[in-house]
Design a protein around this motif. Sequence first.
Motif, PDB file in Angstrom:
ATOM      1  N   GLY A 106      -0.026  10.550   5.019  1.00 65.54           N
ATOM      2  CA  GLY A 106       0.155  11.855   5.606  1.00 65.54           C
ATOM      3  C   GLY A 106      -0.839  12.820   5.223  1.00 65.54           C
ATOM      4  N   GLY A 107      -1.837  12.567   4.498  1.00 67.98           N
ATOM      5  CA  GLY A 107      -2.831  13.453   4.047  1.00 67.98           C
ATOM      6  C   GLY A 107      -2.312  14.054   2.611  1.00 67.98           C
ATOM      7  N   VAL A 108      -1.440  13.338   1.705  1.00 69.91           N
ATOM      8  CA  VAL A 108      -0.860  13.906   0.641  1.00 69.91           C
ATOM      9  C   VAL A 108      -1.443  12.919  -0.579  1.00 69.91           C
ATOM     10  CG1 VAL A 108       1.000  14.606  -0.917  1.00 69.91           C
ATOM     11  CG2 VAL A 108       0.958  15.082   1.567  1.00 69.91           C
ATOM     12  N   PRO A 109      -2.707  13.063  -1.178  1.00 77.21           N
ATOM     13  CA  PRO A 109      -2.929  12.199  -2.230  1.00 77.21           C
ATOM     14  C   PRO A 109      -1.792  11.969  -3.389  1.00 77.21           C
ATOM     15  CG  PRO A 109      -4.792  13.665  -1.691  1.00 77.21           C
ATOM     16  CD  PRO A 109      -3.589  14.101  -1.160  1.00 77.21           C
ATOM     17  N   VAL A 110      -1.559  10.684  -3.681  1.00 76.51           N
ATOM     18  CA  VAL A 110      -0.472  10.228  -4.434  1.00 76.51           C
ATOM     19  C   VAL A 110      -1.001   9.684  -5.441  1.00 76.51           C
ATOM     20  CG1 VAL A 110       1.607   9.028  -4.706  1.00 76.51           C
ATOM     21  CG2 VAL A 110       1.256  10.269  -2.683  1.00 76.51           C
ATOM     22  N   LEU A 111      -0.720   9.950  -6.855  1.00 76.75           N
ATOM     23  CA  LEU A 111      -1.205   9.225  -8.204  1.00 76.75           C
ATOM     24  C   LEU A 111       0.122   8.673  -8.442  1.00 76.75           C
ATOM     25  CD1 LEU A 111      -3.130   8.407 -10.238  1.00 76.75           C
ATOM     26  CD2 LEU A 111      -2.526  10.401 -11.452  1.00 76.75           C
ATOM     27  N   LEU A 112       0.384   7.181  -8.566  1.00 76.03           N
ATOM     28  CA  LEU A 112       1.264   6.509  -9.200  1.00 76.03           C
ATOM     29  C   LEU A 112       0.697   6.144 -10.626  1.00 76.03           C
ATOM     30  CD1 LEU A 112       1.793   4.192  -6.162  1.00 76.03           C
ATOM     31  CD2 LEU A 112       3.810   5.663  -7.237  1.00 76.03           C
ATOM     32  N   HIS A 113       1.486   6.363 -11.774  1.00 81.22           N
ATOM     33  CA  HIS A 113       1.257   5.879 -12.962  1.00 81.22           C
ATOM     34  C   HIS A 113       2.344   5.122 -13.667  1.00 81.22           C
ATOM     35  CE1 HIS A 113       2.741   9.396 -14.976  1.00 81.22           C
ATOM     36  NE2 HIS A 113       2.636  10.173 -13.866  1.00 81.22           N
ATOM     37  N   GLY A 114       2.018   4.323 -14.481  1.00 83.25           N
ATOM     38  CA  GLY A 114       3.485   3.657 -14.998  1.00 83.25           C
ATOM     39  C   GLY A 114       3.211   2.450 -15.947  1.00 83.25           C
ATOM     40  N   TRP A 115       4.148   1.977 -16.293  1.00 83.32           N
ATOM     41  CA  TRP A 115       4.066   0.612 -17.118  1.00 83.32           C
ATOM     42  C   TRP A 115       5.427  -0.281 -16.520  1.00 83.32           C
ATOM     43  CZ3 TRP A 115       7.039  -1.691 -21.500  1.00 83.32           C
ATOM     44  CH2 TRP A 115       6.489  -2.983 -21.820  1.00 83.32           C
ATOM     45  N   ASN A 116       5.057  -1.217 -15.806  1.00 78.12           N
ATOM     46  CA  ASN A 116       6.222  -1.834 -15.279  1.00 78.12           C
ATOM     47  C   ASN A 116       5.969  -3.838 -15.518  1.00 78.12           C
ATOM     48  OD1 ASN A 116       5.438   0.436 -13.005  1.00 78.12           O
ATOM     49  ND2 ASN A 116       7.534   0.448 -13.694  1.00 78.12           N
ATOM     50  N   SER A 117       4.920  -3.898 -16.243  1.00 77.21           N
ATOM     51  CA  SER A 117       4.818  -5.309 -16.552  1.00 77.21           C
ATOM     52  C   SER A 117       6.214  -5.846 -17.119  1.00 77.21           C
ATOM     53  CB  SER A 117       3.445  -5.522 -17.313  1.00 77.21           C
ATOM     54  OG  SER A 117       2.399  -5.169 -16.607  1.00 77.21           O
ATOM     55  N   HIS A 118       6.814  -5.070 -17.700  1.00 76.80           N
ATOM     56  CA  HIS A 118       7.904  -5.731 -18.469  1.00 76.80           C
ATOM     57  C   HIS A 118       9.004  -6.095 -17.589  1.00 76.80           C
ATOM     58  CE1 HIS A 118       8.831  -1.735 -17.714  1.00 76.80           C
ATOM     59  NE2 HIS A 118      10.011  -1.617 -18.412  1.00 76.80           N
ATOM     60  N   ALA A 123       9.947  -9.159  -8.271  1.00 77.28           N
ATOM     61  CA  ALA A 123       8.687  -8.215  -7.891  1.00 77.28           C
ATOM     62  C   ALA A 123       8.575  -7.252  -8.666  1.00 77.28           C
ATOM     63  CB  ALA A 123       8.632  -8.050  -6.449  1.00 77.28           C
ATOM     64  N   SER A 124       7.708  -7.133  -9.730  1.00 80.26           N
ATOM     65  CA  SER A 124       7.272  -6.022 -10.350  1.00 80.26           C
ATOM     66  C   SER A 124       6.665  -4.991  -9.514  1.00 80.26           C
ATOM     67  CB  SER A 124       6.858  -6.431 -11.880  1.00 80.26           C
ATOM     68  OG  SER A 124       5.239  -6.701 -11.454  1.00 80.26           O
ATOM     69  N   VAL A 125       6.429  -3.756 -10.075  1.00 80.86           N
ATOM     70  CA  VAL A 125       5.852  -2.789  -9.128  1.00 80.86           C
ATOM     71  C   VAL A 125       4.294  -3.268  -9.143  1.00 80.86           C
ATOM     72  CG1 VAL A 125       4.978  -0.449  -9.609  1.00 80.86           C
ATOM     73  CG2 VAL A 125       7.396  -0.955  -9.667  1.00 80.86           C
ATOM     74  N   ARG A 126       3.606  -3.712 -10.341  1.00 84.53           N
ATOM     75  CA  ARG A 126       2.236  -3.903 -10.378  1.00 84.53           C
ATOM     76  C   ARG A 126       2.052  -5.198  -9.460  1.00 84.53           C
ATOM     77  NH1 ARG A 126      -0.313  -2.902 -16.319  1.00 84.53           N
ATOM     78  NH2 ARG A 126       0.823  -1.018 -16.666  1.00 84.53           N
ATOM     79  N   ASP A 127       2.902  -6.100  -9.303  1.00 79.21           N
ATOM     80  CA  ASP A 127       2.813  -7.377  -8.772  1.00 79.21           C
ATOM     81  C   ASP A 127       2.651  -7.096  -7.103  1.00 79.21           C
ATOM     82  OD1 ASP A 127       2.910  -9.117 -10.660  1.00 79.21           O
ATOM     83  OD2 ASP A 127       5.070  -9.611 -10.638  1.00 79.21           O
ATOM     84  N   ALA A 128       3.357  -6.070  -6.694  1.00 78.58           N
ATOM     85  CA  ALA A 128       3.518  -5.467  -5.294  1.00 78.58           C
ATOM     86  C   ALA A 128       2.245  -4.589  -4.842  1.00 78.58           C
ATOM     87  CB  ALA A 128       4.648  -4.475  -5.171  1.00 78.58           C
ATOM     88  N   LEU A 129       1.582  -4.033  -5.742  1.00 73.13           N
ATOM     89  CA  LEU A 129       0.460  -3.187  -5.582  1.00 73.13           C
ATOM     90  C   LEU A 129      -0.653  -3.659  -4.452  1.00 73.13           C
ATOM     91  CD1 LEU A 129      -0.288  -1.389  -8.818  1.00 73.13           C
ATOM     92  CD2 LEU A 129       0.966  -0.664  -6.968  1.00 73.13           C
ATOM     93  N   ALA A 130      -1.314  -4.936  -4.850  1.00 73.82           N
ATOM     94  CA  ALA A 130      -2.345  -5.393  -4.218  1.00 73.82           C
ATOM     95  C   ALA A 130      -2.037  -5.810  -2.752  1.00 73.82           C
ATOM     96  CB  ALA A 130      -2.825  -6.771  -4.951  1.00 73.82           C
ATOM     97  N   PRO A 131      -0.713  -6.658  -2.548  1.00 79.99           N
ATOM     98  CA  PRO A 131      -0.434  -6.846  -1.146  1.00 79.99           C
ATOM     99  C   PRO A 131      -0.083  -5.619  -0.120  1.00 79.99           C
ATOM    100  CG  PRO A 131       0.856  -8.325  -2.541  1.00 79.99           C
ATOM    101  CD  PRO A 131       0.179  -7.253  -3.410  1.00 79.99           C
ATOM    102  N   LEU A 132       0.259  -4.635  -0.734  1.00 83.47           N
ATOM    103  CA  LEU A 132       0.441  -3.184  -0.069  1.00 83.47           C
ATOM    104  C   LEU A 132      -0.936  -2.330   0.090  1.00 83.47           C
ATOM    105  CD1 LEU A 132       3.922  -2.113  -1.476  1.00 83.47           C
ATOM    106  CD2 LEU A 132       3.209  -3.611   0.532  1.00 83.47           C
ATOM    107  N   GLY A 133      -2.108  -3.015  -0.417  1.00 80.02           N
ATOM    108  CA  GLY A 133      -3.285  -2.006  -0.478  1.00 80.02           C
ATOM    109  C   GLY A 133      -3.295  -0.967  -1.203  1.00 80.02           C
ATOM    110  N   ILE A 134      -2.446  -0.905  -2.281  1.00 76.00           N
ATOM    111  CA  ILE A 134      -2.441   0.200  -3.201  1.00 76.00           C
ATOM    112  C   ILE A 134      -3.324  -0.162  -4.354  1.00 76.00           C
ATOM    113  CG2 ILE A 134      -1.120   1.544  -4.768  1.00 76.00           C
ATOM    114  CD1 ILE A 134       1.238   1.168  -2.981  1.00 76.00           C
ATOM    115  N   PRO A 135      -4.358   0.515  -4.535  1.00 71.85           N
ATOM    116  CA  PRO A 135      -5.566   0.094  -5.775  1.00 71.85           C
ATOM    117  C   PRO A 135      -5.041   0.434  -6.890  1.00 71.85           C
ATOM    118  CG  PRO A 135      -6.422   1.916  -4.592  1.00 71.85           C
ATOM    119  CD  PRO A 135      -5.167   1.801  -3.753  1.00 71.85           C
TER     120      PRO A 135
END
Length: 324
Positions: A106-118, A123-135
Amino acid sequence: MSLAPYVRILARGQGRARPFTLDEAREAMTLMLREDADPEALGAILMLLRLRGETAEDIAGFTSAARASLPEWQGMRPALDWPSYAAGRTRGLPWFLLSAKLVAGGGVPVLLHGWNSHQQGRASVRDALAPLGIPNAATMAEAGALLQSHGIAYLPLEVLSPRLMHLLRLRDKFGLRSCVNTVLRMLNPGAAPAAVQGVFHPSYRELQADAGRLLGDARLSVLKGGGGEFEHHPAKDIAVYGLRDGESWTGFTGRSIAEHRRLAEDELEPQALSALWAGELDDAFARATVLGTAGLALEAAGVTKEGALMAEDLWARRRAITSV
């Protein structure tokens, strides 16, 4: 400089110990972020604060020092800061990632940041990023570039600040959460003008809103969300605490669906995230979770007061404005 004076402030004994002032908290965290910080004193401060409970001055001072320690941001700045530091043990799939993707579309640049490998689970957050096209940004500079090209990026904590990562991982030694978890939610490394934050314990909503006000933050929404993330349960009307134009603000999420489902009972596999976005999965509860969370984020960002309506419109057009 030694951390000992700051330990004494917190631990002088009954009737003599007191909380940090904001300036003292900033000075203490500045020292704690140094590589040569005494580990015993560092651990003492974190556990004394754990025992006593955090104040808004503690968190604001610590966050101020943590922000000052970060490298200078490069490239496009985010319009919305979206931290993700929950352990994820009481939740199912990270539907909020679809919400963040929708907001970015919707035109609102979003920065996600975190540590979720634990995270433990399907499905961890990081595991889900690539399939959703979130770099996933490999550097802070790349995060700014990805916001320019994709409108959304995930910045791992170990890239953002190895030293803060070290302080967070002390949880493995203590066996207890520390105030570092709260500081990371407040970090806003891209200096976005608005932020959303999820908490697990309700008392942290007011704490983080008050700390944001002391820091001079302008717009903030803090929600007791799914597993501690900023994610709205669509069958619950939940209080939201935060800031609007730097002043304390409280609102409510409202309910959008009658069905009640516990996040931990979610039987769907990780592929359901992409399937819901593609229209291959018909799950009213999951869709209501995504849209409700996106609506709250859009309102927090100041894009519209009718976040729910805008989220519905973006959802209907999602494949035209962004792709997975």
